[in-house]
Each structure stands twice: as structure tokens, then as C-alpha cells.
Write a protein that holds these residues in place. Structure first.
Motif, PDB file in Angstrom:
ATOM      1  N   TRP A  32      12.706  -3.210 -12.340  1.00 24.39           N
ATOM      2  CA  TRP A  32      13.762  -2.658 -11.484  1.00 24.39           C
ATOM      3  C   TRP A  32      15.043  -2.567 -12.280  1.00 24.39           C
ATOM      4  CZ3 TRP A  32      13.040  -0.145  -7.235  1.00 24.39           C
ATOM      5  CH2 TRP A  32      14.158   0.235  -6.487  1.00 24.39           C
ATOM      6  N   PRO A  33      15.789  -1.451 -12.159  1.00 23.11           N
ATOM      7  CA  PRO A  33      17.036  -1.315 -12.912  1.00 23.11           C
ATOM      8  C   PRO A  33      18.047  -2.387 -12.546  1.00 23.11           C
ATOM      9  CG  PRO A  33      16.573   0.640 -11.552  1.00 23.11           C
ATOM     10  CD  PRO A  33      15.478  -0.325 -11.318  1.00 23.11           C
ATOM     11  N   ASP A  34      18.853  -2.787 -13.538  1.00 26.61           N
ATOM     12  CA  ASP A  34      19.844  -3.837 -13.326  1.00 26.61           C
ATOM     13  C   ASP A  34      21.088  -3.333 -12.587  1.00 26.61           C
ATOM     14  OD1 ASP A  34      18.259  -5.644 -14.644  1.00 26.61           O
ATOM     15  OD2 ASP A  34      19.134  -5.206 -16.602  1.00 26.61           O
ATOM     16  N   ASN A  35      21.282  -1.977 -12.507  1.00 24.66           N
ATOM     17  CA  ASN A  35      22.550  -1.455 -11.986  1.00 24.66           C
ATOM     18  C   ASN A  35      22.321  -0.844 -10.567  1.00 24.66           C
ATOM     19  OD1 ASN A  35      20.974   0.660 -12.901  1.00 24.66           O
ATOM     20  ND2 ASN A  35      22.316   1.235 -14.570  1.00 24.66           N
ATOM     21  N   VAL A  36      21.713  -1.466  -9.697  1.00 21.21           N
ATOM     22  CA  VAL A  36      21.750  -1.088  -8.274  1.00 21.21           C
ATOM     23  C   VAL A  36      21.918  -2.374  -7.489  1.00 21.21           C
ATOM     24  CG1 VAL A  36      20.520   0.002  -6.348  1.00 21.21           C
ATOM     25  CG2 VAL A  36      20.208   0.874  -8.664  1.00 21.21           C
ATOM     26  N   THR A  37      23.052  -2.486  -6.698  1.00 22.38           N
ATOM     27  CA  THR A  37      23.327  -3.809  -6.083  1.00 22.38           C
ATOM     28  C   THR A  37      22.499  -4.058  -4.834  1.00 22.38           C
ATOM     29  OG1 THR A  37      25.160  -2.964  -4.745  1.00 22.38           O
ATOM     30  CG2 THR A  37      25.707  -3.864  -6.894  1.00 22.38           C
ATOM     31  N   VAL A  38      22.111  -2.985  -4.130  1.00 25.06           N
ATOM     32  CA  VAL A  38      21.243  -3.203  -2.975  1.00 25.06           C
ATOM     33  C   VAL A  38      19.897  -3.673  -3.491  1.00 25.06           C
ATOM     34  CG1 VAL A  38      20.149  -2.123  -0.977  1.00 25.06           C
ATOM     35  CG2 VAL A  38      22.452  -1.463  -1.638  1.00 25.06           C
ATOM     36  N   PHE A  39      19.325  -4.705  -2.868  1.00 23.49           N
ATOM     37  CA  PHE A  39      18.154  -5.382  -3.414  1.00 23.49           C
ATOM     38  C   PHE A  39      16.959  -4.433  -3.513  1.00 23.49           C
ATOM     39  CE2 PHE A  39      14.384  -8.170  -2.893  1.00 23.49           C
ATOM     40  CZ  PHE A  39      14.561  -8.925  -4.032  1.00 23.49           C
ATOM     41  N   LYS A  40      16.660  -4.006  -4.737  1.00 23.27           N
ATOM     42  CA  LYS A  40      15.464  -3.213  -5.032  1.00 23.27           C
ATOM     43  C   LYS A  40      15.330  -1.963  -4.173  1.00 23.27           C
ATOM     44  CE  LYS A  40      12.929  -6.994  -7.105  1.00 23.27           C
ATOM     45  NZ  LYS A  40      11.745  -7.843  -7.111  1.00 23.27           N
ATOM     46  N   GLN A  41      16.437  -1.240  -4.047  1.00 20.93           N
ATOM     47  CA  GLN A  41      16.439   0.064  -3.379  1.00 20.93           C
ATOM     48  C   GLN A  41      17.229   1.038  -4.244  1.00 20.93           C
ATOM     49  OE1 GLN A  41      14.745   0.861  -0.741  1.00 20.93           O
ATOM     50  NE2 GLN A  41      14.057  -1.182  -0.181  1.00 20.93           N
ATOM     51  N   SER A  42      16.724   2.241  -4.405  1.00 25.89           N
ATOM     52  CA  SER A  42      17.435   3.235  -5.199  1.00 25.89           C
ATOM     53  C   SER A  42      18.450   3.966  -4.341  1.00 25.89           C
ATOM     54  CB  SER A  42      16.441   4.245  -5.789  1.00 25.89           C
ATOM     55  OG  SER A  42      15.873   5.032  -4.753  1.00 25.89           O
ATOM     56  N   ALA A  43      19.489   4.505  -4.972  1.00 24.08           N
ATOM     57  CA  ALA A  43      20.495   5.285  -4.251  1.00 24.08           C
ATOM     58  C   ALA A  43      19.874   6.527  -3.634  1.00 24.08           C
ATOM     59  CB  ALA A  43      21.627   5.669  -5.203  1.00 24.08           C
ATOM     60  N   ARG A  44      18.890   7.094  -4.307  1.00 24.23           N
ATOM     61  CA  ARG A  44      18.231   8.291  -3.771  1.00 24.23           C
ATOM     62  C   ARG A  44      17.563   7.986  -2.439  1.00 24.23           C
ATOM     63  NH1 ARG A  44      13.835  11.206  -7.491  1.00 24.23           N
ATOM     64  NH2 ARG A  44      13.089   9.057  -7.576  1.00 24.23           N
ATOM     65  N   ARG A  45      16.916   6.837  -2.340  1.00 26.87           N
ATOM     66  CA  ARG A  45      16.248   6.479  -1.088  1.00 26.87           C
ATOM     67  C   ARG A  45      17.263   6.166   0.006  1.00 26.87           C
ATOM     68  NH1 ARG A  45      11.929   1.511  -0.178  1.00 26.87           N
ATOM     69  NH2 ARG A  45      11.259   2.136   1.900  1.00 26.87           N
ATOM     70  N   LEU A  46      18.340   5.471  -0.356  1.00 27.35           N
ATOM     71  CA  LEU A  46      19.368   5.149   0.637  1.00 27.35           C
ATOM     72  C   LEU A  46      20.061   6.409   1.141  1.00 27.35           C
ATOM     73  CD1 LEU A  46      20.964   1.981  -1.006  1.00 27.35           C
ATOM     74  CD2 LEU A  46      19.433   2.051   0.961  1.00 27.35           C
ATOM     75  N   ALA A  47      20.344   7.349   0.231  1.00 25.85           N
ATOM     76  CA  ALA A  47      21.004   8.587   0.635  1.00 25.85           C
ATOM     77  C   ALA A  47      20.128   9.382   1.594  1.00 25.85           C
ATOM     78  CB  ALA A  47      21.343   9.424  -0.598  1.00 25.85           C
ATOM     79  N   ALA A  48      18.806   9.301   1.424  1.00 22.37           N
ATOM     80  CA  ALA A  48      17.893  10.026   2.308  1.00 22.37           C
ATOM     81  C   ALA A  48      17.926   9.498   3.737  1.00 22.37           C
ATOM     82  CB  ALA A  48      16.465   9.946   1.746  1.00 22.37           C
ATOM     83  N   LEU A  49      18.372   8.245   3.918  1.00 21.32           N
ATOM     84  CA  LEU A  49      18.437   7.668   5.260  1.00 21.32           C
ATOM     85  C   LEU A  49      19.486   8.343   6.135  1.00 21.32           C
ATOM     86  CD1 LEU A  49      18.178   3.839   4.465  1.00 21.32           C
ATOM     87  CD2 LEU A  49      16.391   5.311   5.406  1.00 21.32           C
ATOM     88  N   ASN A  50      20.458   9.020   5.525  1.00 22.31           N
ATOM     89  CA  ASN A  50      21.524   9.641   6.303  1.00 22.31           C
ATOM     90  C   ASN A  50      21.009  10.696   7.273  1.00 22.31           C
ATOM     91  OD1 ASN A  50      23.762   8.181   5.289  1.00 22.31           O
ATOM     92  ND2 ASN A  50      23.756   9.412   3.434  1.00 22.31           N
ATOM     93  N   GLU A  51      19.845  11.286   6.975  1.00 19.27           N
ATOM     94  CA  GLU A  51      19.272  12.278   7.877  1.00 19.27           C
ATOM     95  C   GLU A  51      18.701  11.636   9.132  1.00 19.27           C
ATOM     96  OE1 GLU A  51      16.377  14.410   5.689  1.00 19.27           O
ATOM     97  OE2 GLU A  51      17.808  15.227   4.217  1.00 19.27           O
ATOM     98  N   LYS A  52      18.446  10.309   9.078  1.00 17.55           N
ATOM     99  CA  LYS A  52      17.811   9.623  10.196  1.00 17.55           C
ATOM    100  C   LYS A  52      18.748   8.680  10.950  1.00 17.55           C
ATOM    101  CE  LYS A  52      13.486   9.601   7.563  1.00 17.55           C
ATOM    102  NZ  LYS A  52      12.399   8.761   6.986  1.00 17.55           N
ATOM    103  N   LEU A  53      19.827   8.266  10.318  1.00 18.67           N
ATOM    104  CA  LEU A  53      20.722   7.285  10.928  1.00 18.67           C
ATOM    105  C   LEU A  53      21.617   7.939  11.968  1.00 18.67           C
ATOM    106  CD1 LEU A  53      21.814   5.319   7.732  1.00 18.67           C
ATOM    107  CD2 LEU A  53      20.201   4.566   9.478  1.00 18.67           C
ATOM    108  N   PHE A  54      21.932   7.196  13.023  1.00 21.62           N
ATOM    109  CA  PHE A  54      22.826   7.677  14.076  1.00 21.62           C
ATOM    110  C   PHE A  54      24.044   6.761  14.152  1.00 21.62           C
ATOM    111  CE2 PHE A  54      24.330   7.577  18.503  1.00 21.62           C
ATOM    112  CZ  PHE A  54      24.641   8.934  18.666  1.00 21.62           C
ATOM    113  N   GLY A  55      25.216   7.340  13.977  1.00 21.62           N
ATOM    114  CA  GLY A  55      26.445   6.563  14.089  1.00 21.62           C
ATOM    115  C   GLY A  55      26.796   5.765  12.858  1.00 21.62           C
ATOM    116  N   ILE A  56      26.082   5.974  11.755  1.00 18.47           N
ATOM    117  CA  ILE A  56      26.385   5.258  10.513  1.00 18.47           C
ATOM    118  C   ILE A  56      25.966   6.138   9.339  1.00 18.47           C
ATOM    119  CG2 ILE A  56      24.149   4.073  10.539  1.00 18.47           C
ATOM    120  CD1 ILE A  56      25.471   1.723   9.127  1.00 18.47           C
TER     121      ILE A  56
END
Length: 273
Positions: free
Chosen positions: A188-212
Motif C-alpha cells: 500500500w502506498p505510504d502517501n494516502v492518509t485514509v487507511f488503505k483507501q485510494s483517492a480515486r475510490r473515495l472520489a467515486a463515492l461522491n456519486e452515491k453520498l447524500f448531504g456530504i
């Protein structure tokens, strides 16, 4: 224990206001947007969400990891399998050999995990987990229940970075399998602070999240810890304000900016002992 039916501020030591101004009345937090809190970083910058996109650099980190995994799968693993045979026995070594053969031949799009022989030896299981972490980093392990209450089994699967998570997750659900514990992976890369999650995967959540929304992803040298901020900035809206005049409102606002205020939420004591 006696009830305090007629307690006022003076009974608990609150004797005066911070100023002698007449003050005014209003409704606080009538809408969710009436009370906004922004964090202030250690350099004094007020933090605002400005971008929902994952930076290209993080895409490159994931791609490089997948290229490294591809390089690992192109070599021969006979010596690793034989050393695993000494550690875990013939039957488990053959299971591992079959798994590696399927991976290196790339004959299947989705490769099922293997479950090693049940064991009640708590000291032996960490040795097996560590073996995969040190010798076969393209594989990760977790522990599942064995056939009886006194045993556990180690499950071995392909590192999620090397195959489609969506397909494997759907097939696990169809089979009724338990979800995997991904904490065992060290790739796992050393430069992502969220525990073992990539920014690409987190950014994809914006299509599903409501109010955040999630955004402003960036590289940092260390993980975030509680208290790593200078403070908070509050933006407060008061509605239906009742005052003697606009001048009294202006005077109160100026006094607030000059002297601050006592963080007071009113009387909350209803009983005494």
C-alpha cells in the motif's frame, strides 16, 4: 436529594453579562445552513472544500502498484512453495501451488481464495500470516472460523489491487462468503492518509453520498491525528431578530468581536444531592 424548582443563574454563580449592552433576541439554527463550522489549519488558513476530483498523481500511484504486481507474477515460485511446505505441510503447499498456478497463468478473470487446513495452534497462525507478508506480497491473508469452535483457518486470496474488486465482491455475496479483512496487506502506498483507501475510490463515492462530499485530496508525509488544527471558524445566522434598534445590534456585534463571549449553554442542573 431535593428538586431545584426555582433555580436561576445567580444560584450557580452567574452574576453578570460580559458587557452592559441591552442585547437583543433571535432564532439560532433555524436551518442547517445557519450554523456552519470550518476548521482552521495550523497555518491559520480556513479550510473550504474546493475540488472533488482525485489528483492525477494518485492515479499513478495505483497504476504503479498494479505494474509491480504484474512483475511479481511473472517469476517462478517453486522455492517459496517448498519453504511453505515445511511451514504448513504438504496439503496446504499443494493448495498454494494451485492458487499461484492459476494466478500466473491468468486463465481466470476471478480467482477464488483458498482456505488452509484448520488449526488450533494460535502461535502457528501468525507465522503463516507473516510468511505471506514477507514472501508472497501479491497474496493477502485473513482468519476465518474452522469446522469447530476450537479451530481457525487461514484464508488466502489475491491482493485486491491486482483484480477487480466489484466482480469478486459480487461473487462472494452470491456464494454467501464472509467479507475479507484487508488489514493483512502490506502493499500500500505510504502517501494516502485514509487507511488503505485510494483517492480515486473515495472520489467515486461522491456519486452515491447524500448531504456530504469528499474532496481536496493531496499528498502528505504523515497521517492525520486528533488536534492537528488551530481551531474552528463559525459562521452563524440569526433569524427573526428583535431589538430596540439596529444600533444596539451593531454595538453588540462590535463587543462580541472585541471581547469575545463566555461559552454558556444555560442552566442544565435540575437536581442536587
Amino acid at each position: 436529594m431535593a428538586a431545584m424548582g426555582s433555580v436561576d443563574e445567580s444560584d450557580v454563580g452567574i452574576l453578570c453579562y460580559i458587557s452592559n449592552l441591552p442585547g437583543f433576541r433571535g432564532i439560532l439554527k433555524q436551518r442547517y445552513a445557519d450554523f456552519i463550522v470550518n476548521e482552521v489549519d495550523l497555518d491559520g488558513n480556513v479550510i473550504h472544500l474546493t475540488s472533488l476530483e482525485a489528483p492525477p498523481e494518485l492515479f499513478q500511484v495505483v497504476d504503479e502498484r498494479e505494474i509491480k504486481l504484474s512483475d511479481e507474477l511473472s517469476r517462478n515460485y517453486e522455492s517459496e512453495i517448498e519453504s511453505f511446505r515445511v511451514l504448513a505441510g504438504d496439503s496446504n503447499a499443494e493448495l498454494l501451488k494451485d492458487l499461484i498456478d492459476k494466478i500466473t497463468s491468468r486463465s481466470e478473470d476471478s480467482i477464488s481464495p483458498i482456505v488452509l487446513s484448520p488449526s488450533s495452534d494460535k502461535a502457528h497462525r501468525p507465522a503463516v500470516h507473516n510468511y505471506f507478508k514477507e514472501k508472497l506480497k501479491f497474496l493477502v491473508t485473513d482468519t476465518v472460523d474452522g469446522p469447530d469452535a476450537s479451530t481457525k483457518c487461514i484464508r488466502v486470496r489475491v491482493n485486491a489491487g491486482g483484480q477487480s474488486k466489484d466482480n469478486s465482491s459480487r461473487k462472494r455475496k452470491e456464494r454467501g462468503d464472509k467479507s475479507f479483512d484487508s488489514r493483512g496487506t502490506t502493499s500500500w502506498p505510504d502517501n494516502v492518509t485514509v487507511f488503505k483507501q485510494s483517492a480515486r475510490r473515495l472520489a467515486a463515492l461522491n456519486e452515491k453520498l447524500f448531504g456530504i462530499k469528499l474532496g481536496d485530496f493531496c499528498y502528505v508525509k504523515e497521517g492525520l491525528l486528533l488536534g492537528q488544527l488551530l481551531g474552528n471558524r463559525f459562521t452563524v445566522v440569526l433569524r427573526d431578530v428583535i431589538a430596540d434598534s439596529e444600533d444596539s445590534i451593531g454595538a453588540a456585534a462590535n463587543a462580541l468581536g472585541k471581547f469575545g463571549f463566555i461559552n454558556y449553554f444555560g442552566l442544565q442542573v435540575t437536581w442536587c444531592w
